[in-house]
Scaffold this motif. Structure first.
Motif, short mmCIF file in Angstrom:
data_model
loop_
_atom_site.label_atom_id
_atom_site.label_comp_id
_atom_site.label_asym_id
_atom_site.label_seq_id
_atom_site.Cartn_x
_atom_site.Cartn_y
_atom_site.Cartn_z
N ALA A 5 -4.08 -14.66 4.83
CA ALA A 5 -2.89 -15.13 4.12
C ALA A 5 -1.62 -14.42 4.59
O ALA A 5 -0.57 -14.54 3.96
N GLY A 6 -1.72 -13.69 5.71
CA GLY A 6 -0.54 -13.01 6.24
C GLY A 6 -0.05 -11.87 5.39
O GLY A 6 1.13 -11.51 5.43
N LEU A 7 -0.97 -11.24 4.63
CA LEU A 7 -0.59 -10.17 3.71
C LEU A 7 -1.07 -8.81 4.23
O LEU A 7 -2.03 -8.72 5.00
N TYR A 8 -0.42 -7.76 3.78
CA TYR A 8 -0.90 -6.40 3.99
C TYR A 8 -1.78 -6.02 2.81
O TYR A 8 -1.41 -6.23 1.65
N TYR A 9 -2.95 -5.44 3.09
CA TYR A 9 -3.83 -4.99 2.02
C TYR A 9 -4.01 -3.48 2.12
O TYR A 9 -4.38 -2.95 3.15
N ALA A 10 -3.72 -2.80 1.02
CA ALA A 10 -3.70 -1.34 0.98
C ALA A 10 -4.85 -0.82 0.13
O ALA A 10 -4.75 -0.78 -1.11
N PRO A 11 -5.97 -0.41 0.74
CA PRO A 11 -7.06 0.20 -0.02
C PRO A 11 -6.67 1.61 -0.48
O PRO A 11 -5.97 2.33 0.24
N ILE A 12 -7.15 2.01 -1.64
CA ILE A 12 -6.78 3.29 -2.24
C ILE A 12 -8.04 4.11 -2.49
O ILE A 12 -9.03 3.60 -3.04
N GLY A 13 -8.01 5.37 -2.12
CA GLY A 13 -9.15 6.25 -2.32
C GLY A 13 -9.49 6.43 -3.78
O GLY A 13 -8.61 6.70 -4.60
N THR A 14 -10.77 6.34 -4.10
CA THR A 14 -11.19 6.41 -5.50
C THR A 14 -11.11 7.83 -6.07
O THR A 14 -11.13 8.00 -7.29
N SER A 15 -11.05 8.84 -5.21
CA SER A 15 -11.00 10.22 -5.70
C SER A 15 -9.57 10.67 -6.04
O SER A 15 -9.38 11.75 -6.58
N LEU A 16 -8.59 9.84 -5.74
CA LEU A 16 -7.20 10.21 -6.01
C LEU A 16 -6.94 10.22 -7.51
O LEU A 16 -7.61 9.56 -8.30
N THR A 17 -5.91 10.96 -7.90
CA THR A 17 -5.51 11.00 -9.31
C THR A 17 -4.71 9.75 -9.65
O THR A 17 -4.20 9.06 -8.76
N PRO A 18 -4.58 9.42 -10.95
CA PRO A 18 -3.76 8.27 -11.31
C PRO A 18 -2.33 8.36 -10.77
O PRO A 18 -1.76 7.34 -10.37
N GLY A 19 -1.78 9.58 -10.73
CA GLY A 19 -0.44 9.74 -10.18
C GLY A 19 -0.37 9.40 -8.70
O GLY A 19 0.57 8.75 -8.23
#
Length: 514
Positions: A72-86
């Motif tokens: 769809a021509g989008l950027y997808y940003a995966p986020i590490g699960t160990s990171l804090t909510p901040g």
């Protein structure tokens, strides 16, 4: 090439299987479901160049969302699960995500991060319910399974590990390449490691990291099948190789360490005869560990060196490595230059900061022009920030990251060698070596160790480990003291998060370390 292209010729072939649940997704389902998600994203207003974020453990839905964004021509940003909510909220906001997808295991973090985010047009839960999020299954129900009208190639927007500071988004320009056009990375997989439509690929690492995600997409694009582990377990990984007749796999050195610490009888119980290529990278592999792995699995280990920024890369096979032990190989993308502290290029054999010229595509650190300029010299050479040397035959040997340097009494000490030694000790599960404050020398070498068992008396073990280091290393590289921690902060990508450790010791002090 997009993985869904394979649905045209092999619709009923398995694209990937989730190892734990056994759920198998065919190329037909991948095509149809990713089309539905692409329609969903268009329906809430996302257009080419917009961004989405994904927070979740490995799952079929995680893969399908990536495939949807990639068509769809989008950027997808995966986020590490160990990171804090901040930290999660920072990535969602910094990436300017218009939609957020989250797995139910991440419900609490997802709610908090999404609550602080601005500009989200949609919030979707994967695999269950999250308050304030719409279930993805419900959101796509009834949407077309055919492509959107304006399909184009999307790209991952991966954030750096944050080992020395806040994670930075690595933004590459979108291309106008058709979805069915081969790309350089999948061609490299074929030429370097023999991947093709007969590949069965084991993916044991979290898909929010660069290499696991990109390799998975590349394998499926070639028509191969993947087996995705929800979580890594050494014994289970061996069982999956046997059960699925895995031909290719990808690892980080900590996984090798855990495999080698399995009982010998267990290690020999599995039939690994289908296994043709065990690819590893992401972090330095201790020489003794790699020797043992080659002795066990045979000369099927292939190492690569590179980074999410893709500014250059090296590769080496087992036969080459046995002749150049400790090397990460010769360049396959770009040309290597070693640069001294005065900015001058160094000859072979001398140690300096590793730069690449004529390497990968241009990129920028999102919203951080200064960081983008920092890694590049005026002549266009760019660096990952690693220190190393090149031998007379052009093989690169890495010393450590420049940011990990310890300066004690004016002596420069790189801790990687000490860490590599400590993790080979049978009573050590993980180890990190850092510089801590010392009034006389500025810094002193300190090891933070995660013991294999907490039943071992820590004062006795500390003395044993210091003696072990002194037996094998120069005294200046050995820790003056050892602290114990129930969980040394190492990511599942194999990288140590030393910033978190250093903060404990340097709090309230003026540290020269970033």
């Amino acid at each position: 090439m997009h993985p869904a292209v394979r649905a045209r010729t092999e619709p009923e072939k398995t694209a990937f299987t989730m190892a734990g649940s056994g759920r198998a997704v065919t190329f037909r389902e991948l095509d149809e479901r990713s089309n539905q998600i692409a329609h969903l994203l268009r329906g809430i207003g996302l257009r080419r160049g917009d961004r989405i974020s994904l927070l979740g453990e490995n799952s079929a839905e995680f893969v399908l969302v990536c495939c949807a964004a990639a068509r769809a021509g989008l950027y997808y940003a995966p986020i590490g699960t160990s990171l804090t909510p901040g930290e999660i909220g920072h990535i969602v906001t910094d990436s300017e995500a218009r939609a957020m997808f989250a797995g139910v295991a991440m419900a609490d973090k997802a709610r908090e991060a999404a609550g602080a985010a601005v500009g989200l047009a949609g919030r979707y839960s994967l695999g269950g319910e999250i308050a304030g999020f719409e279930k993805l299954d419900d959101a796509v129900a009834g949407l077309p399974t055919t492509p959107i009208a304006d399909e184009s190639e999307g790209l991952d927007l991966l954030y750096s590990s944050g080992t020395t500071g806040r994670p930075k988004g690595i933004l590459r320009p979108l291309t106008d390449r058709p979805l069915d056009a081969p790309d350089a990375s999948t061609q490299a997989y074929a030429s370097l490691w023999g991947m093709g439509d007969d590949t069965v690929y084991l993916s044991p690492a979290p898909l929010y990291h660069a290499a696991p995600l990109r390799f998975l997409m590349g394998v499926m694009a070639q028509g191969g099948s993947a087996v995705i582990m929800e979580h890594f377990d050494a014994e289970s990984a061996l069982g999956l190789i046997e059960r699925h007749r895995v031909t290719h796999s990808q690892w980080v050195p900590t996984m090798f360490v855990r495999l080698l610490k399995l009982p010998e009888a267990m290690r020999r119980r599995f039939d690994l005869g289908s296994h043709k290529a065990a690819i590893h990278g992401a972090a330095p592999c201790p020489i003794s560990v790699k020797r043992e792995m080659i002795a066990w699995w045979g000369p099927i280990l292939f190492e690569y060196y590179g980074g999410t920024e893709a500014i250059g890369s090296c590769a080496i096979n087992s036969d080459e490595w046995l002749r150049h032990q400790g090397s990460v190989g010769r360049p396959m993308v770009g040309k290597i230059h070693l640069v001294g502290t005065d900015g001058a290029e160094l000859p072979a054999g001398e140690e300096g900061l590793v730069y690449f010229s004529d390497g990968g595509p241009r990129f920028e650190y999102l919203n951080d022009e200064a960081k983008t300029r920092e890694i590049e010299q005026a002549d266009g050479w760019r660096t990952f920030g690693d220190v190393g040397r090149v031998d007379a035959e052009g093989y690169l040997y890495l010393t450590d990251r420049a940011s990990n340097l310890i300066i004690s009494g004016g002596v420069n000490i790189y801790p990687q060698e000490t860490e590599n030694l400590l993790v080979t000790h049978p009573k050590v599960a993980e180890a990190a070596v850092i510089g801590v404050p010392n009034e006389e020398f500025g810094e002193e070498v300190r090891a933070v160790v995660q013991p294999a068992s907490w039943d071992t008396p820590t004062h006795e073990l500390a003395a044993e480990l210091i003696a072990y280091c002194r037996q094998h290393l120069s005294p200046i590289k050995c820790p003056r003291a050892i602290d114990f921690d129930p969980a040394v902060p190492r990511g599942e990508n194999g990288k140590l998060y030393k910033r978190r450790l250093r903060d404990r010791y340097w709090a309230g002090r003026s540290s020269r370390l970033v």
